[in-house]
Design an enzyme around this catalytic site. Structure first.
Site, PDB file in Angstrom:
ATOM      1  N   LYS A 128      -3.488   9.775  -6.864  1.00 40.44           N
ATOM      2  CA  LYS A 128      -3.855   8.370  -6.636  1.00 40.44           C
ATOM      3  C   LYS A 128      -4.748   7.928  -7.786  1.00 40.44           C
ATOM      4  CE  LYS A 128      -3.344   5.115  -3.469  1.00 40.44           C
ATOM      5  NZ  LYS A 128      -2.260   4.938  -2.475  1.00 40.44           N
ATOM      6  N   GLY A 167       2.147   0.933  -6.962  1.00 41.31           N
ATOM      7  CA  GLY A 167       1.183  -0.068  -6.484  1.00 41.31           C
ATOM      8  C   GLY A 167       0.392   0.395  -5.280  1.00 41.31           C
ATOM      9  N   ASP A 168      -0.604  -0.370  -4.961  1.00 42.14           N
ATOM     10  CA  ASP A 168      -1.411  -0.228  -3.735  1.00 42.14           C
ATOM     11  C   ASP A 168      -2.169  -1.552  -3.648  1.00 42.14           C
ATOM     12  OD1 ASP A 168      -2.299   2.092  -1.699  1.00 42.14           O
ATOM     13  OD2 ASP A 168      -4.091   0.942  -2.158  1.00 42.14           O
ATOM     14  N   THR A 211       7.453  -0.263   2.590  1.00 38.85           N
ATOM     15  CA  THR A 211       6.355   0.267   3.413  1.00 38.85           C
ATOM     16  C   THR A 211       6.329  -0.425   4.774  1.00 38.85           C
ATOM     17  OG1 THR A 211       5.133   0.589   1.357  1.00 38.85           O
ATOM     18  CG2 THR A 211       3.914   0.879   3.401  1.00 38.85           C
TER      19      THR A 211
HETATM   20  P1  NDP Z   1      -2.107  -5.919  -0.947  1.00 42.61           P
HETATM   21  O1  NDP Z   1      -3.086  -6.026  -2.026  1.00 42.61           O
HETATM   22  O2  NDP Z   1      -0.739  -6.472  -1.144  1.00 42.61           O
HETATM   23  O3  NDP Z   1      -2.680  -6.561   0.384  1.00 42.61           O
HETATM   24  C1  NDP Z   1      -3.875  -6.125   0.943  1.00 42.61           C
HETATM   25  C2  NDP Z   1      -4.197  -6.963   2.154  1.00 42.61           C
HETATM   26  O4  NDP Z   1      -5.315  -6.390   2.836  1.00 42.61           O
HETATM   27  C3  NDP Z   1      -4.617  -8.373   1.780  1.00 42.61           C
HETATM   28  O5  NDP Z   1      -4.288  -9.257   2.819  1.00 42.61           O
HETATM   29  C4  NDP Z   1      -6.127  -8.224   1.620  1.00 42.61           C
HETATM   30  O6  NDP Z   1      -6.838  -9.439   1.786  1.00 42.61           O
HETATM   31  C5  NDP Z   1      -6.439  -7.261   2.751  1.00 42.61           C
HETATM   32  N1  NDP Z   1      -7.631  -6.469   2.424  1.00 42.61           N
HETATM   33  C6  NDP Z   1      -7.814  -5.707   1.329  1.00 42.61           C
HETATM   34  N2  NDP Z   1      -9.028  -5.135   1.329  1.00 42.61           N
HETATM   35  C7  NDP Z   1      -9.621  -5.557   2.454  1.00 42.61           C
HETATM   36  C8  NDP Z   1     -10.882  -5.326   3.013  1.00 42.61           C
HETATM   37  N3  NDP Z   1     -11.796  -4.551   2.393  1.00 42.61           N
HETATM   38  N4  NDP Z   1     -11.160  -5.910   4.213  1.00 42.61           N
HETATM   39  C9  NDP Z   1     -10.244  -6.709   4.826  1.00 42.61           C
HETATM   40  N5  NDP Z   1      -9.028  -6.964   4.329  1.00 42.61           N
HETATM   41  C10 NDP Z   1      -8.722  -6.388   3.161  1.00 42.61           C
HETATM   42  O7  NDP Z   1      -2.020  -4.354  -0.586  1.00 42.61           O
HETATM   43  P2  NDP Z   1      -0.917  -3.574   0.234  1.00 42.61           P
HETATM   44  O8  NDP Z   1      -0.314  -4.441   1.266  1.00 42.61           O
HETATM   45  O9  NDP Z   1      -0.033  -2.885  -0.729  1.00 42.61           O
HETATM   46  O10 NDP Z   1      -1.794  -2.431   0.924  1.00 42.61           O
HETATM   47  C11 NDP Z   1      -2.347  -2.580   2.223  1.00 42.61           C
HETATM   48  C12 NDP Z   1      -2.648  -1.198   2.791  1.00 42.61           C
HETATM   49  O11 NDP Z   1      -1.439  -0.427   2.867  1.00 42.61           O
HETATM   50  C13 NDP Z   1      -3.610  -0.350   1.960  1.00 42.61           C
HETATM   51  O12 NDP Z   1      -4.377   0.449   2.835  1.00 42.61           O
HETATM   52  C14 NDP Z   1      -2.687   0.543   1.162  1.00 42.61           C
HETATM   53  O13 NDP Z   1      -3.320   1.731   0.767  1.00 42.61           O
HETATM   54  C15 NDP Z   1      -1.604   0.810   2.194  1.00 42.61           C
HETATM   55  N6  NDP Z   1      -0.305   1.244   1.678  1.00 42.61           N
HETATM   56  C16 NDP Z   1       0.362   0.523   0.740  1.00 42.61           C
HETATM   57  C17 NDP Z   1       1.601   0.934   0.306  1.00 42.61           C
HETATM   58  C18 NDP Z   1       2.407   0.136  -0.653  1.00 42.61           C
HETATM   59  O14 NDP Z   1       3.539   0.511  -0.918  1.00 42.61           O
HETATM   60  N7  NDP Z   1       1.919  -0.965  -1.186  1.00 42.61           N
HETATM   61  C19 NDP Z   1       2.210   2.183   0.808  1.00 42.61           C
HETATM   62  C20 NDP Z   1       1.457   2.813   1.854  1.00 42.61           C
HETATM   63  C21 NDP Z   1       0.242   2.365   2.242  1.00 42.61           C
HETATM   64  P3  NDP Z   1      -7.165 -10.390   0.511  1.00 42.61           P
HETATM   65  O15 NDP Z   1      -5.899 -11.194   0.303  1.00 42.61           O
HETATM   66  O16 NDP Z   1      -8.310 -11.186   0.981  1.00 42.61           O
HETATM   67  O17 NDP Z   1      -7.448  -9.491  -0.637  1.00 42.61           O
HETATM   68  O1  2IT Z   2      -0.304   4.761  -0.199  1.00 40.47           O
HETATM   69  C1  2IT Z   2       0.849   4.823  -0.657  1.00 40.47           C
HETATM   70  O2  2IT Z   2       1.680   5.620  -0.225  1.00 40.47           O
HETATM   71  C2  2IT Z   2       1.221   3.894  -1.728  1.00 40.47           C
HETATM   72  N1  2IT Z   2       0.403   3.064  -2.120  1.00 40.47           N
HETATM   73  C3  2IT Z   2       2.576   3.969  -2.364  1.00 40.47           C
HETATM   74  C4  2IT Z   2       2.617   5.040  -3.401  1.00 40.47           C
HETATM   75  C5  2IT Z   2       3.877   5.121  -4.220  1.00 40.47           C
HETATM   76  O3  2IT Z   2       3.879   5.960  -5.119  1.00 40.47           O
HETATM   77  O4  2IT Z   2       4.830   4.384  -3.973  1.00 40.47           O
END
Ligand code: NDP
Ligand code: 2IT
Length: 447
Positions: A128, A167-168, A211
């Protein structure tokens, strides 16, 4: 040393070696706690110092990221890449750009990624990275300069067969594009070094959706195994980013009614069911705030504390924002309001007290490592397509993703039962994810 003493001694070392790293310690202790029966059954793991090795990242890369903002001022951020474990494949895991990113946050995410990636059944190790840079409120040109500076250091450590970031939070298609452009310029390589790429330069169809879709496929399978389904049930989804949006799309397609979503400022409640196209327009297209939703939907209301979303009466909760967003108190509210299922799209969104509350109430709990593995699984499918120089159709990728999520549920369910904790999918995910990595580490000697 018996198994309990062994675990305690490893945890003590983790605490001492990583002072103040609360998130990392939380993730490690949650996993080790559930591995007791496995370590009892396999004394050879303790003998081989396997757990001591597993909790120590193979490599921690930390670097300065200098860039110039639009006003000409020099800005400095810190970049990280933690290459945690490559026993079963090249390091794989996302990059997070957010102001609250610390070494502890990247370590906890990298540690979780080892088990998640193992659960997918695909050959990917755990890693990560990220930065305390927050793209929110920055211009495209600032984001580009930051990404170019970040990659100017990171490119030395990654590669299609070494370490493949994605991404994340805060890293989506725009950031991946800038990062890829700079990697290519620095190395002259056109290779699958990042996933989540745009469709015109090696990205996979359905990665954007993966996801959120995968979360719902896993959840549907868990519900089915317990005589339930999404149909006719009220669903609350936190966040409104990549994971949340596509979880909302699929939960709706499976017959659920999504009634609330949020961002880091607040939440919206829409008793008529969330208009997902409107959320996409506000968050994906305009990069705006969820509060804007109520302007277009007269029956919807806005609350300015995002954690209050857990006080809304629902049947199924899908936390899809960030770590520790559901604490013990929020979990109690969910249970009191009749919620019967919590399934995690975000990484580690439930505190240990929240998990304890779900377990005592006997509600279905889909742990992040299993439930959100569809994103990284589809990233691995993107890597396969890049290697083959070939693209599958949306339907082909989606079907593979569905199969992977169903398999993950089956493996998690049977591991939990085999080790005496039937229905405890958190333990099942840790155990099933661990066993493959442990086997590979045993075979590869003390490395
Ligand atoms: P994005 O940046 O697309 O979206 C994040 C969302 O969560 C936004 O709505 C953001 O609000 C909100 N957010 C972020 N930080 C906080 C916080 N500290 N408190 C409250 N709300 C918060 O990210 P993702 O959708 O990609 O990721 C969301 C979660 O999913 C994370 O935990 C990530 O690790 C996990 N994840 C993502 C994957 C992926 O493929 N992208 C795969 C597996 C897990 P705001 O718009 O105000 O920033
Ligand atoms: O938390 C996660 O699994 C991710 N943000 C996606 C990682 C990836 O390599 O697609």
């Amino acid at each position: 040393m018996n198994v309990n003493e062994y675990i305690e001694s490893v945890l003590a070392t983790v605490k001492k070696r990583n002072p103040g790293e609360a998130e990392f310690y939380q993730a490690v202790s949650e996993v080790l706690d559930t591995l007791r029966p496995v370590l009892e059954a396999h004394p050879e793991y303790q003998k081989a110092g396997l757990i001591e090795r597993l909790v120590e990242p193979e490599k921690i890369i930390k670097f300065r990221v200098p860039w110039v903002d639009d006003s000409g001022k020099v800005q400095v951020n810190r970049g990280y890449r933690i290459q945690f474990n490559n026993a079963i494949g090249p390091y794989k895991g996302g990059l997070r750009f957010r102001d609250n990113v610390t070494e502890s946050v990247i370590k906890f995410l990298g540690f979780e990624q080892i088990f998640k990636n193992s659960l997918t059944g695909l050959p990917i190790g755990g890693g990560k990275g990220g930065s305390d840079f927050d793209p929110k409120g920055k211009s495209d040109a600032e984001v580009m300069r930051f990404c170019q500076s970040f990659m100017t250091e990171l490119f030395k450590y990654i590669g299609a067969d070494t370490d493949v970031p994605a991404g994340d939070i805060g890293v989506g298609a725009r950031e991946i594009g800038f990062l890829y452009g700079q990697y290519k310029r620095l190395t002259d390589l056109y290779e699958g070094v990042l996933t989540g790429k745009g469709l015109t330069y090696g990205g996979s169809l359905a990665r954007k959706e993966a996801t959120g879709f995968g979360l719902c496929y896993f959840t549907e399978e868990m519900l089915k195994a317990n005589g339930k389904s999404f149909k006719g049930h009220k669903v609350v989804i936190s966040g409104s980013g990549n994971v949340a949006i596509y979880a909302a799309v699929k939960a709706t397609a499976l017959g659920g009614k999504v009634i609330a979503m949020s961002d880091s400022n607040g939440f919206v409640y829409d008793p008529d069911g969330i208009d997902i196209e409107l959320v996409k327009q506000i968050k994906e297209v305009n990069r705006g705030r969820i509060s804007e939703y109520v302007k277009a939907r007269p029956n919807a209301t806005y609350g300015d504390k995002c954690s209050d979303i857990w006080g809304i009466k629902c049947d199924i909760a899908l936390p899809c924002a960030t770590q520790n967003e559901i604490n013990g108190e929020s979990a109690k509210k969910l249970v009191e309001n009749g919620c019967f299922c919590v399934s995690e799209g975000a990484n580690m969104p439930s505190t240990p007290e929240a998990i304890e509350t779900y377990q005592q109430a006997g509600i279905l709990f889909g742990p992040a490592k299993a439930a959100n593995a569809g994103g990284v699984a589809t990233s691995a499918l993107e890597m396969s397509q890049n290697s083959m120089r070939y693209s599958w159709t949306f339907e082909e990728v989606d079907e593979k993703l569905h199969g992977i999520m169903v398999n993950i549920f089956k493996n998690v369910e049977s591991a939990a039962a085999k080790y005496g904790m039937p229905g405890n999918y958190a333990a099942g995910a840790n155990i099933a994810g661990f066993l493959k990595v442990a086997d590979a580490m045993m075979a590869q000697g003390i490395v």
